[in-house]
Design an enzyme around this catalytic site. Structure first.
Site, PDB file in Angstrom:
ATOM      1  N   THR A 155       0.863  -1.195   0.000  1.00  0.00           N
ATOM      2  CA  THR A 155       0.000   0.000   0.000  1.00  0.00           C
ATOM      3  C   THR A 155       0.897   1.242   0.000  1.00  0.00           C
ATOM      4  O   THR A 155       1.307   1.709  -1.041  1.00  0.00           O
ATOM      5  CB  THR A 155      -0.985  -0.010   1.190  1.00  0.00           C
ATOM      6  OG1 THR A 155      -0.262  -0.267   2.402  1.00  0.00           O
ATOM      7  CG2 THR A 155      -2.041  -1.081   0.997  1.00  0.00           C
ATOM      8  N   LYS A 181       4.309  -6.977   4.014  1.00  0.00           N
ATOM      9  CA  LYS A 181       3.996  -5.602   3.644  1.00  0.00           C
ATOM     10  C   LYS A 181       3.701  -4.832   4.908  1.00  0.00           C
ATOM     11  O   LYS A 181       3.244  -5.388   5.916  1.00  0.00           O
ATOM     12  CB  LYS A 181       2.822  -5.524   2.661  1.00  0.00           C
ATOM     13  CG  LYS A 181       1.459  -5.918   3.190  1.00  0.00           C
ATOM     14  CD  LYS A 181       0.702  -4.862   3.961  1.00  0.00           C
ATOM     15  CE  LYS A 181       0.602  -3.556   3.185  1.00  0.00           C
ATOM     16  NZ  LYS A 181      -0.074  -2.514   4.060  1.00  0.00           N
ATOM     17  N   THR A 199      -1.430  -1.629   7.924  1.00  0.00           N
ATOM     18  CA  THR A 199      -1.491  -3.035   8.284  1.00  0.00           C
ATOM     19  C   THR A 199      -0.178  -3.742   7.994  1.00  0.00           C
ATOM     20  O   THR A 199       0.521  -3.409   7.072  1.00  0.00           O
ATOM     21  CB  THR A 199      -2.592  -3.694   7.449  1.00  0.00           C
ATOM     22  OG1 THR A 199      -3.814  -3.100   7.797  1.00  0.00           O
ATOM     23  CG2 THR A 199      -2.677  -5.169   7.658  1.00  0.00           C
ATOM     24  N   GLU A 282       6.744   4.815   6.877  1.00  0.00           N
ATOM     25  CA  GLU A 282       6.306   6.076   6.265  1.00  0.00           C
ATOM     26  C   GLU A 282       7.106   7.255   6.822  1.00  0.00           C
ATOM     27  O   GLU A 282       7.055   7.551   8.020  1.00  0.00           O
ATOM     28  CB  GLU A 282       4.812   6.279   6.524  1.00  0.00           C
ATOM     29  CG  GLU A 282       3.954   5.251   5.807  1.00  0.00           C
ATOM     30  CD  GLU A 282       2.514   5.224   6.275  1.00  0.00           C
ATOM     31  OE1 GLU A 282       1.717   4.504   5.652  1.00  0.00           O
ATOM     32  OE2 GLU A 282       2.187   5.918   7.257  1.00  0.00           O
TER      33      GLU A 282
END
Length: 410
Positions: A155, A181, A199, A282
């Site tokens: 994602t 992931k 997630t 991130e």
């Protein structure tokens, strides 16, 4: 130390991977992945301990319980979490499992579903079902097929996360391949197998011949030292899942002679994947390992590490390489663990910063700042209470993380 992860030939036998574009991701990139077992694999899974769980977690948990751990197909979509979608979300998940079983020729409850993406958006089961024939036609066992699976489940990840190893035994070779992931909403708190509880999704494939009961014994130990010992932002996802599958294709039986070596190899793969998740977090510019030593027990060591790892003040200081040791001590102090501050010693890298209840006389702010400018470094905190320790991997908090998550759903 940023990891560049690759998929090499020599993958475990008994598995076929594929990925296609089903139209779930707004980007138009591949977003539906599958792994088909040649026959049926024995499996074990652990899921999020969040009280709010996604439909595929509920369905996957039920399927593992109903089959005793048998899995014929793993079906993963990205771009929609299918969480907080009510009965409609459960119905949609079940309908995709039914359609997948018909398409791939397996039993309904031997389909293991997973989803990742935005919470609260109706699940587009029709898009998934329409893409299944193409997904089946794309199956293969090459490194490229495995990479397509790893990329499709991403994602906000910026790169795929894979790890693999092999184990040579007297009876032959065992191979392990892991795919993960996750880049945000990462503070996994994974519970016991088949227990109610951005997630993290992790899939571990091995060609060892094993019973589900053996895998259920091994997976909590591997998870505890890896995925349960990392945090990016302190948020535990509604969809977190770790699945371990054994195809038996190697013909090598998991037994008392090779069990310890297999467990060590599995732990190695899990730890590499766990590090890769934080390293690709991130907005992350620094990966920080918190090494808590001298604790009374491992639980207390981890509580102190988590308290520091989740402190916005500590995390923002790390983003600018500010050696503000006061924030470390403050976060440890409100962790709920009792200790004597006068007995604590803190080092940033090899630089002493705190001892005897105050700033170390050897503290060199410039040198500590230089250590913290590195991509990867360790903060050591000796509690002076006992022999227990833990290593917990976390990261800084940057403006880029805020930018990504401020408008994630819009």
């Amino acid at each position: 130390m940023s990891l560049e992860m690759k998929v090499m030939e020599g993958l475990p036998g008994g598995f076929l991977w594929a990925a296609v574009k089903a139209g779930i991701k707004a980007s138009g990139k591949s977003d539906l992945a599958a792994c088909l077992v040649d026959g049926v694999a024995q499996g074990a899974a652990v899921f999020t301990s969040n009280q709010v769980v996604a439909a595929p977690v509920t369905v996957g948990r039920n399927h593992m319980s109903a089959t005793g751990g048998r899995v014929g197909l793993v079906l993963v979509n990205a771009g929609n979490a299918n969480c907080a979608t009510g009965q409609a979300g459960l119905d949609a998940c079940n309908s995709t499992c039914t359609a997948a079983a018909e398409t791939f020729g397996c039993i309904f409850d031997e389909v293991f579903p997973s989803s990742t993406g935005i919470i609260g958006v109706p699940f587009p089961a029709d898009k998934v079902i329409a893409a299944l024939p193409e997904l089946k036609a794309s199956l293969g066992n090459s490194a490229e097929h495995a990479k397509s699976f790893a990329r499709a489940i991403m994602t906000t990840d910026t790169r795929m996360k894979v790890a693999q190893t092999s184990l040579h035994t007297d009876d032959g070779e065992i191979r392990i391949f892991g795919v993960a992931k996750g880049a945000g909403m990462i503070h996994p708190q994974l519970g016991a197998p088949v227990a109610p509880h951005a997630t993290m999704l992790v899939y571990l494939f091995t060609d060892v011949e094993a019973e589900s009961s053996q895998l259920r014994e091994l997976i909590p130990l591997a998870v505890d030292k890896s995925f349960n010992s990392i945090s990016i932002d302190g948020d535990t996802s509604t969809n977190d899942t770790v699945l371990l599958l054994a195809s038996g294709a190697s013909g090598v039986r998991l037994n008392d002679q090779n069990k310890a070596a297999f467990a060590a190899a599995l732990n190695e793969v899990c730890q590499k994947l766990a590090y890769a998740i934080v390293d690709d977090g991130e907005g992350v510019t620094h990966v920080v390992t918190l090494h808590i030593t001298g604790a009374r027990n491992e639980y207390e060591a981890r509580q102190i590490a988590k308290s520091i790892a989740h402190s916005p003040l500590c995390k923002t200081a790390w983003s600018s390489a500010d050696p503000n040791w006061g924030r470390l001590m403050a976060a440890a102090g409100y962790s709920g663990v009792e200790f004597d501050p006068a007995k604590v010693k803190v080092r940033i890298g090899e630089q002493p910063v705190y001892e005897n209840g105050m700033r170390s006389p050897d503290f060199d702010e410039a040198r500590a700042h230089t250590v913290m400018q590195q991509r990867d470094y360790t903060i050591r905190m000796d509690m002076g209470q006992g022999d227990a320790e833990c290593r917990f991997i976390t990261c800084d908090l940057t403006a880029e993380y805020v930018r990504i998550n401020a408008d994630y759903s819009t």
